[in-house]
Design an enzyme around this catalytic site. Sequence first.
Site, PDB file in Angstrom:
ATOM      1  N   TYR A   1     -83.016  53.831   3.188  1.00  0.00           N
ATOM      2  CA  TYR A   1     -81.654  53.305   3.084  1.00  0.00           C
ATOM      3  C   TYR A   1     -81.088  53.607   1.694  1.00  0.00           C
ATOM      4  CZ  TYR A   1     -77.873  49.887   2.636  1.00  0.00           C
ATOM      5  OH  TYR A   1     -76.662  49.275   2.395  1.00  0.00           O
TER       6      TYR A   1
HETATM    7  N1  LIG Z   1     -74.005  43.108   3.467  1.00  0.00           N
HETATM    8  C1  LIG Z   1     -74.706  43.565   2.447  1.00  0.00           C
HETATM    9  O1  LIG Z   1     -75.550  42.851   1.862  1.00  0.00           O
HETATM   10  C2  LIG Z   1     -74.488  44.972   1.936  1.00  0.00           C
HETATM   11  C3  LIG Z   1     -74.976  45.266   0.677  1.00  0.00           C
HETATM   12  C4  LIG Z   1     -74.789  46.547   0.158  1.00  0.00           C
HETATM   13  C5  LIG Z   1     -74.116  47.483   0.908  1.00  0.00           C
HETATM   14  N2  LIG Z   1     -73.652  47.180   2.142  1.00  0.00           N
HETATM   15  C6  LIG Z   1     -72.926  48.235   2.852  1.00  0.00           C
HETATM   16  O2  LIG Z   1     -71.662  47.747   3.219  1.00  0.00           O
HETATM   17  C7  LIG Z   1     -71.191  48.406   4.402  1.00  0.00           C
HETATM   18  C8  LIG Z   1     -70.748  47.361   5.415  1.00  0.00           C
HETATM   19  O3  LIG Z   1     -71.851  46.520   5.697  1.00  0.00           O
HETATM   20  P1  LIG Z   1     -71.697  45.059   6.320  1.00  0.00           P
HETATM   21  O4  LIG Z   1     -72.442  44.133   5.453  1.00  0.00           O
HETATM   22  O5  LIG Z   1     -70.282  44.785   6.647  1.00  0.00           O
HETATM   23  O6  LIG Z   1     -72.572  45.301   7.625  1.00  0.00           O
HETATM   24  P2  LIG Z   1     -72.307  44.927   9.151  1.00  0.00           P
HETATM   25  O7  LIG Z   1     -71.738  43.548   9.237  1.00  0.00           O
HETATM   26  O8  LIG Z   1     -73.575  45.259   9.832  1.00  0.00           O
HETATM   27  O9  LIG Z   1     -71.147  45.944   9.608  1.00  0.00           O
HETATM   28  C9  LIG Z   1     -71.382  47.326   9.652  1.00  0.00           C
HETATM   29  C10 LIG Z   1     -70.146  48.016  10.153  1.00  0.00           C
HETATM   30  O10 LIG Z   1     -70.393  49.430  10.173  1.00  0.00           O
HETATM   31  C11 LIG Z   1     -70.113  49.905  11.497  1.00  0.00           C
HETATM   32  N3  LIG Z   1     -70.912  51.068  11.853  1.00  0.00           N
HETATM   33  C12 LIG Z   1     -72.272  51.215  11.826  1.00  0.00           C
HETATM   34  N4  LIG Z   1     -72.603  52.436  12.273  1.00  0.00           N
HETATM   35  C13 LIG Z   1     -71.451  53.064  12.608  1.00  0.00           C
HETATM   36  C14 LIG Z   1     -71.125  54.332  13.112  1.00  0.00           C
HETATM   37  N5  LIG Z   1     -72.072  55.246  13.432  1.00  0.00           N
HETATM   38  N6  LIG Z   1     -69.836  54.652  13.312  1.00  0.00           N
HETATM   39  C15 LIG Z   1     -68.857  53.768  13.028  1.00  0.00           C
HETATM   40  N7  LIG Z   1     -69.084  52.525  12.568  1.00  0.00           N
HETATM   41  C16 LIG Z   1     -70.375  52.189  12.347  1.00  0.00           C
HETATM   42  C17 LIG Z   1     -70.406  48.727  12.405  1.00  0.00           C
HETATM   43  O11 LIG Z   1     -69.827  48.938  13.680  1.00  0.00           O
HETATM   44  P3  LIG Z   1     -70.411  48.184  14.986  1.00  0.00           P
HETATM   45  O12 LIG Z   1     -69.798  46.811  14.967  1.00  0.00           O
HETATM   46  O13 LIG Z   1     -69.970  49.036  16.099  1.00  0.00           O
HETATM   47  O14 LIG Z   1     -71.911  48.139  14.854  1.00  0.00           O
HETATM   48  C18 LIG Z   1     -69.783  47.608  11.585  1.00  0.00           C
HETATM   49  O15 LIG Z   1     -68.384  47.621  11.747  1.00  0.00           O
HETATM   50  C19 LIG Z   1     -72.350  49.285   4.877  1.00  0.00           C
HETATM   51  O16 LIG Z   1     -72.125  50.615   4.451  1.00  0.00           O
HETATM   52  C20 LIG Z   1     -73.555  48.691   4.163  1.00  0.00           C
HETATM   53  O17 LIG Z   1     -74.562  49.658   3.949  1.00  0.00           O
HETATM   54  C21 LIG Z   1     -73.820  45.934   2.674  1.00  0.00           C
END
Ligand SMILES: NC(=O)c1ccc[n+]([C@@H]2O[C@H](COP(=O)([O-])OP(=O)(O)OC[C@H]3O[C@@H](n4cnc5c(N)ncnc54)[C@H](OP(=O)(O)O)[C@@H]3O)[C@@H](O)[C@H]2O)c1
Length: 253
Positions: free
Chosen positions: A158
């Site tokens: 990741y």
């Molecule tokens: N939350 C944290 O602690 C954290 C920390 C650091 C970085 N991040 C980064 O922040 C970003 C958002 O994360 P989040 O916390 O909001 O996670 P999340 O709640 O799991 O949401 C992920 C989002 O990405 C979408 N997604 C995943 N694969 C996709 C694809 N192939 N095509 C289009 N959409 C896709 C999901 O769509 P679906 O609903 O269809 O699955 C969802 O809308 C990510 O890049 C993650 O790596 C998160």
Amino acid sequence: MELPRVAVVTGANRGLGRATAMALARRGFCVVLTYRGDRLEAEGVVRSIRELGGEAFPIRLDVADTASIDRFADELLAEVGRRWSAGGIDVLVNNAGIGLFAGLHEATVEQFDALFATNVRGPFFLTRALARRMGDGGRVVNISTSLTRHVSAGTSLYAASKSALETLTRSLAVELGPSGIRVNCIAPGPTATDFNGGAMRDDANLRETLAGATALGRVGEPEEIADAVAALASGDLRWVTAERIEVSGGSLL
Ligand SMILES: NC(=O)c1ccc[n+]([C@@H]2O[C@H](COP(=O)([O-])OP(=O)(O)OC[C@H]3O[C@@H](n4cnc5c(N)ncnc54)[C@H](OP(=O)(O)O)[C@@H]3O)[C@@H](O)[C@H]2O)c1
């Protein structure tokens, strides 16, 4: 007549993407929010934005389906022109991403490919497709992670995918700079969303451990990441490009 400012946020049906779409709408952007599977969820975000007095519409995109990206961009531009008479877009937030966590001996080829297809290949080809439709002053914000700075077992793939995204950020800032387009990334620390099975939101033990390792003493909330993305998208940071800005409350310093 002043043209509307248009922002595209990927994966905006929930989590950080949803909060970012809302934050940009509050700042006057017309927002295109992409969703992969759950149109109803995306329509709920559109409704929330309209309740704020903003404008938004949803459009489907699987960022890992590279072959669909140029068609998506054409569809998006046609709709943006039809609804808002806008000739292009101003901001792209490459937010959609997945986190698959497995150690060296457990990780599979499928996990490796899925991580890089979603977290690296998708943002690269989407940026290419949409940068052509950005004028002078365009902004790209990539969402990385604090895990590119500090390491722990099981996060290698990741973190490597997000490190690649950070490298793209710097390289594309050089390539797109002559067109007046800024490219930056926000690196969130642990934030309470569905990410990683909702662990940072729902697992009290993990939250306590992370809070103890964070200067500000807790995990982040989606709105706190979204406001930082919106700040980068604003004119106030117009001389900032090729940067990685960590938004983690001082996690694991
Ligand atoms: N939350 C944290 O602690 C954290 C920390 C650091 C970085 N991040 C980064 O922040 C970003 C958002 O994360 P989040 O916390 O909001 O996670 P999340 O709640 O799991 O949401 C992920 C989002 O990405 C979408 N997604 C995943 N694969 C996709 C694809 N192939 N095509 C289009 N959409 C896709 C999901 O769509 P679906 O609903 O269809 O699955 C969802 O809308 C990510 O890049 C993650 O790596 C998160």
